[in-house]
Design a protein around this motif. Structure first.
Motif, PDB file in Angstrom:
ATOM      1  N   PHE A   1       0.840  -1.200   0.000  1.00  0.00           N
ATOM      2  CA  PHE A   1       0.000   0.000   0.000  1.00  0.00           C
ATOM      3  C   PHE A   1       0.877   1.254   0.000  1.00  0.00           C
ATOM      4  CE2 PHE A   1      -2.937  -3.253   1.133  1.00  0.00           C
ATOM      5  CZ  PHE A   1      -4.144  -2.846   0.633  1.00  0.00           C
TER       6      PHE A   1
ATOM      7  N   SER B   1      -6.777  -1.199  -2.069  1.00  0.00           N
ATOM      8  CA  SER B   1      -7.395  -2.513  -1.825  1.00  0.00           C
ATOM      9  C   SER B   1      -7.912  -3.146  -3.113  1.00  0.00           C
ATOM     10  CB  SER B   1      -8.519  -2.393  -0.795  1.00  0.00           C
ATOM     11  OG  SER B   1      -9.466  -1.440  -1.196  1.00  0.00           O
ATOM     12  N   ILE B   2      -8.420  -2.340  -4.031  1.00  0.00           N
ATOM     13  CA  ILE B   2      -8.951  -2.918  -5.273  1.00  0.00           C
ATOM     14  C   ILE B   2      -7.811  -3.493  -6.114  1.00  0.00           C
ATOM     15  CG2 ILE B   2     -10.130  -2.403  -7.447  1.00  0.00           C
ATOM     16  CD1 ILE B   2     -11.786  -0.356  -5.915  1.00  0.00           C
TER      17      ILE B   2
ATOM     18  N   ILE C   1      -6.567  -6.714  -4.671  1.00  0.00           N
ATOM     19  CA  ILE C   1      -7.447  -7.848  -4.994  1.00  0.00           C
ATOM     20  C   ILE C   1      -7.218  -8.298  -6.431  1.00  0.00           C
ATOM     21  CG2 ILE C   1      -9.861  -8.478  -5.393  1.00  0.00           C
ATOM     22  CD1 ILE C   1     -10.497  -6.659  -2.930  1.00  0.00           C
TER      23      ILE C   1
ATOM     24  N   VAL D   1      -4.170 -10.461  -6.538  1.00  0.00           N
ATOM     25  CA  VAL D   1      -4.442 -11.806  -6.020  1.00  0.00           C
ATOM     26  C   VAL D   1      -5.229 -12.621  -7.047  1.00  0.00           C
ATOM     27  CG1 VAL D   1      -5.619 -13.095  -4.204  1.00  0.00           C
ATOM     28  CG2 VAL D   1      -4.323 -11.050  -3.631  1.00  0.00           C
ATOM     29  N   ASN D   2      -6.215 -11.986  -7.689  1.00  0.00           N
ATOM     30  CA  ASN D   2      -6.987 -12.699  -8.714  1.00  0.00           C
ATOM     31  C   ASN D   2      -6.097 -13.150  -9.864  1.00  0.00           C
ATOM     32  OD1 ASN D   2      -9.342 -12.410  -7.286  1.00  0.00           O
ATOM     33  ND2 ASN D   2     -10.052 -10.620  -8.420  1.00  0.00           N
TER      34      ASN D   2
ATOM     35  N   GLU E   1      -4.085 -16.101  -8.770  1.00  0.00           N
ATOM     36  CA  GLU E   1      -4.929 -17.310  -8.776  1.00  0.00           C
ATOM     37  C   GLU E   1      -5.010 -17.905 -10.176  1.00  0.00           C
ATOM     38  OE1 GLU E   1      -8.879 -16.544  -7.330  1.00  0.00           O
ATOM     39  OE2 GLU E   1      -8.440 -17.449  -5.397  1.00  0.00           O
ATOM     40  N   ASP E   2      -5.231 -17.024 -11.150  1.00  0.00           N
ATOM     41  CA  ASP E   2      -5.352 -17.513 -12.532  1.00  0.00           C
ATOM     42  C   ASP E   2      -4.020 -18.069 -13.028  1.00  0.00           C
ATOM     43  OD1 ASP E   2      -7.963 -16.767 -12.482  1.00  0.00           O
ATOM     44  OD2 ASP E   2      -7.669 -14.874 -13.558  1.00  0.00           O
TER      45      ASP E   2
ATOM     46  N   LEU F   1      -4.774 -21.898  -8.915  1.00  0.00           N
ATOM     47  CA  LEU F   1      -5.149 -22.336  -7.569  1.00  0.00           C
ATOM     48  C   LEU F   1      -6.092 -21.304  -6.962  1.00  0.00           C
ATOM     49  CD1 LEU F   1      -3.256 -20.264  -5.820  1.00  0.00           C
ATOM     50  CD2 LEU F   1      -1.549 -22.044  -6.075  1.00  0.00           C
ATOM     51  N   MET F   2      -6.720 -21.697  -5.856  1.00  0.00           N
ATOM     52  CA  MET F   2      -7.613 -20.786  -5.148  1.00  0.00           C
ATOM     53  C   MET F   2      -6.899 -20.274  -3.898  1.00  0.00           C
ATOM     54  SD  MET F   2     -10.777 -20.783  -6.599  1.00  0.00           S
ATOM     55  CE  MET F   2     -12.279 -20.994  -5.652  1.00  0.00           C
ATOM     56  N   ILE F   3      -6.937 -18.972  -3.690  1.00  0.00           N
ATOM     57  CA  ILE F   3      -6.303 -18.394  -2.504  1.00  0.00           C
ATOM     58  C   ILE F   3      -7.398 -18.044  -1.501  1.00  0.00           C
ATOM     59  CG2 ILE F   3      -4.934 -16.459  -1.639  1.00  0.00           C
ATOM     60  CD1 ILE F   3      -3.642 -16.357  -4.495  1.00  0.00           C
ATOM     61  N   ASP F   4      -7.260 -18.554  -0.296  1.00  0.00           N
ATOM     62  CA  ASP F   4      -8.263 -18.304   0.744  1.00  0.00           C
ATOM     63  C   ASP F   4      -8.200 -16.826   1.156  1.00  0.00           C
ATOM     64  OD1 ASP F   4      -9.742 -18.144   3.111  1.00  0.00           O
ATOM     65  OD2 ASP F   4      -9.296 -20.230   3.607  1.00  0.00           O
ATOM     66  N   ASP F   5      -9.378 -16.187   1.198  1.00  0.00           N
ATOM     67  CA  ASP F   5      -9.419 -14.760   1.554  1.00  0.00           C
ATOM     68  C   ASP F   5      -8.825 -14.482   2.928  1.00  0.00           C
ATOM     69  OD1 ASP F   5     -10.674 -14.568  -0.826  1.00  0.00           O
ATOM     70  OD2 ASP F   5     -12.625 -13.963  -0.043  1.00  0.00           O
TER      71      ASP F   5
ATOM     72  N   PRO G   1      -4.785 -10.648   4.504  1.00  0.00           N
ATOM     73  CA  PRO G   1      -4.116  -9.647   5.348  1.00  0.00           C
ATOM     74  C   PRO G   1      -2.607  -9.886   5.481  1.00  0.00           C
ATOM     75  CG  PRO G   1      -6.176 -10.332   6.359  1.00  0.00           C
ATOM     76  CD  PRO G   1      -5.941 -11.241   5.187  1.00  0.00           C
TER      77      PRO G   1
ATOM     78  N   LYS H   1     -14.142 -20.491 -11.378  1.00  0.00           N
ATOM     79  CA  LYS H   1     -14.067 -20.846  -9.966  1.00  0.00           C
ATOM     80  C   LYS H   1     -14.625 -19.714  -9.098  1.00  0.00           C
ATOM     81  CE  LYS H   1      -9.675 -21.578 -10.569  1.00  0.00           C
ATOM     82  NZ  LYS H   1      -8.250 -21.854 -10.449  1.00  0.00           N
TER      83      LYS H   1
ATOM     84  N   LYS I   1     -16.271 -18.990  -4.986  1.00  0.00           N
ATOM     85  CA  LYS I   1     -16.351 -19.621  -3.675  1.00  0.00           C
ATOM     86  C   LYS I   1     -17.737 -19.509  -3.052  1.00  0.00           C
ATOM     87  CE  LYS I   1     -11.496 -18.719  -2.755  1.00  0.00           C
ATOM     88  NZ  LYS I   1     -10.597 -17.659  -2.331  1.00  0.00           N
TER      89      LYS I   1
ATOM     90  N   ARG J   1     -13.925 -10.462  -3.612  1.00  0.00           N
ATOM     91  CA  ARG J   1     -13.445 -11.113  -2.389  1.00  0.00           C
ATOM     92  C   ARG J   1     -13.997 -10.479  -1.109  1.00  0.00           C
ATOM     93  NH1 ARG J   1      -9.205 -14.515  -2.944  1.00  0.00           N
ATOM     94  NH2 ARG J   1      -8.506 -14.811  -5.082  1.00  0.00           N
TER      95      ARG J   1
ATOM     96  N   ASP K   1      -9.728   4.845   0.500  1.00  0.00           N
ATOM     97  CA  ASP K   1      -9.723   3.483  -0.024  1.00  0.00           C
ATOM     98  C   ASP K   1     -11.160   3.137  -0.375  1.00  0.00           C
ATOM     99  OD1 ASP K   1      -7.818   0.679   0.366  1.00  0.00           O
ATOM    100  OD2 ASP K   1      -9.960   0.482   0.022  1.00  0.00           O
TER     101      ASP K   1
ATOM    102  N   LEU L   1     -12.854   0.456  -0.767  1.00  0.00           N
ATOM    103  CA  LEU L   1     -13.562  -0.640  -0.104  1.00  0.00           C
ATOM    104  C   LEU L   1     -13.660  -0.488   1.404  1.00  0.00           C
ATOM    105  CD1 LEU L   1     -12.153  -3.748  -2.049  1.00  0.00           C
ATOM    106  CD2 LEU L   1     -14.244  -2.465  -2.488  1.00  0.00           C
TER     107      LEU L   1
END
Lengths: 83, 414
Positions: A37, A43-44, A47, A50-51, A54-55, A59-63, A67, B45, B47, B211, B270, B272
């Motif tokens: 940051f 934050s957007i 995200i 992270v998306n 994942e692609d 794999l899937m990343i647990d939310d 943090p 995918k 969730k 998310r 921010d 969000l």
């Protein structure tokens, strides 16, 4: 989530590319421990990074882990610690 | 300055169509949050596979006298039909139809929505880019000004008609503007209608990818857990609502509630994440505008959504303002029942909060499974401790994406 079958260097390269892709920000190696940051992500954009990971890693990343994704090295360390 | 009152209410949520069904299901603790079946889940995918979806609206569900006024495009869009339904219900409840008819320019209408006619825009994109079809009505219906114009025309409103959008606070922003327009003397009454009927495969996929959603697919009805330590995200939920607002001293209908004062503080450092400081500022401003000291507030309708990162911050703001009383005033988040109803929250949650106030019936906390030690406001009360409680003044808190923080003080009509 299982550990991606790539080297840490490849993973870092992927993270750096994802950040560049979504924000246009190029992060030099000496800033891999800096807070994302503080480097200009919000934050957007975080995200979106992270998306993309994942692609790219398929794999899937647990939310709940998000943090912990405070810096490039922190993200890489998260994947390193996976079994 | 004169106080305005809410004279009529209309409501559609996932829990029911019409105020009575919603109130009944709230009492029965029967929310409409469930596994998505109305549209195909995204093939990618995701969730989360549940949400709050409004029931299909057959044409027969609309008031028969309005059907001749609706064209085939209106009847093809639940976004429009939901708005028509709640507006008709609220006008009837307020007994305002004849007043609107006798002097149409003295009534205004604001449509509030967070996402607007998203389903129409989605169809427009699919038609144009995938089927190479183009329909100019898609463009017109996608304009945010379309619905206020259409609803105004259907109900004979000739005062100010426009659209307001400010994320989850859209409808409270519209109430603020309606309150101001009446006090300024421009109109005698305002119809504030909010509608967010916006979920389909594509938008639901996007909400997953942002998310922020709960992942409790095995238990949709208990998934939205504001202030609960085990909360894991929000639950998106379609809804529509309507308030008819008019001057309290000249209204003929007995009002549901008085609008005492509204506060707002905006800042989107921010997109969000809300700001605790700005939320506190908005609440303090609402109390000051209402000329209601914090010790006169009997009930707080919280805005917490089940977000792991935000709910405790609302509690902190309340504790700073109310001091020791924060541990005594019941704090209930209506999202635990409705889910997050996008831009309609001040009307949908507001309708239930007003019902709570008028019935003096403090609801039992819902979907609290474990206390969060960071939440020190009174979210973990027992309703039985408030069995002979009177609620004269309610603080309704409302914040959301895009840096919007608002609050309103509602009072019981005497």
């Amino acid at each position: 989530m299982t550990k991606p079958e790539i080297t840490r260097e490849q993973l870092i390269e992927m993270i750096v590319a994802a950040i560049k892709n979504v924000s246009g920000i190029s992060i030099p190696p000496e800033k891999y421990d800096d807070n994302l940051f503080g480097l200009g992500l919000d934050s957007i954009k975080a995200i979106q990074v992270v998306n993309l990971l994942e692609d790219d890693l398929d794999l899937m990343i647990d939310d709940a882990h998000l943090p912990k994704f405070t810096s490039i090295n922190a993200i890489a360390a998260h994947f390193d610690n996976l079994k | 300055m004169n106080t305005n009152q809410i004279s009529g209410i209309g409501l559609i949520t996932a829990a029911g169509v019409g105020c009575e069904e919603n109130y009944r299901n709230f009492t029965l603790r029967s929310p409409g949050i469930c596994t998505v079946t109305r549209f195909e889940l995204p093939s990618a995918k995701v969730k989360t596979n549940f949400a709050g979806l409004i029931k299909a609206m057959p044409d027969e569900s609309l008031p028969p006298e309005l059907l001749p006024l609706l064209n085939s495009d209106d009847l093809a869009q639940d976004y429009v039909k939901a708005a028509v339904y709640v507006t008709a219900e609220a006008i009837k409840d307020a007994g305002a139809a004849e007043k609107i008819k006798s002097d149409p320019r003295r009534t205004g209408l604001i449509v509030a929505s967070s996402l607007g006619n998203f389903l129409n825009v989605s169809e427009l994109v699919k038609d144009y880019f995938m089927k190479e079809l183009y329909k100019i009505t898609s463009l017109i219906h996608g304009m945010n000004s379309y619905l206020p114009s259409r609803i105004g025309s259907i109900f004979g409103v000739a005062g100010p008609c426009y659209f307001v959008s400010s994320s989850c606070t859209s409808s409270l922003n519209a109430i603020l503007q309606a309150d101001t327009l009446i006090k300024s003397g421009i109109v005698d009454r305002m119809i504030v209608c909010a509608v967010d009927v916006c979920l389909e495969t594509g938008t639901f996929h996007l909400w997953n990818k942002i998310r922020v959603l709960s992942h409790r697919n095995d238990s949709p009805q208990t998934a939205c857990r504001p202030y609960c330590k085990t909360r894991d995200g929000i639950v998106v939920s379609e809804a529509a609502g309507c308030f008819v607002i008019e001057k309290a001293d000249t209204a003929t209908a007995r009002g549901h509630a008085l609008i005492k004062g509204i506060g707002m503080a905006n800042g989107a450092s921010d997109f969000l994440k809300p700001s605790p400081e700005l939320l506190e500022a908005a609440i303090r401003e609402a109390l000051a505008a209402a000329q209601t000291p914090s010790d006169k507030i009997d009930f707080i309708a919280g805005s917490a959504s089940g977000s792991p990162h935000c709910d405790h911050m609302e509690s902190e703001a309340i504790c700073r303002i109310f001091g020791a009383r924060a541990g005594e005033i019941p704090l209930f988040p209506y999202k635990s029942f409705l889910g997050s109803t996008f831009g309609t929250q001040a009307l949908t949650e507001g309708a239930l909060a007003i019902k709570t106030m008028n019935d003096n019936l403090v609801p039992e906390p819902l979907n609290i499974f474990e206390r969060d030690e960071r939440v020190n406001a009174n979210a973990y009360y027992k309703a039985s401790d408030y069995s002979s409680y009177r609620i004269n003044n309610t603080l309704f808190v409302n914040y959301g994406f895009a840096g919007n923080h608002m609050a309103v003080v509602l009072a019981k009509c005497r």
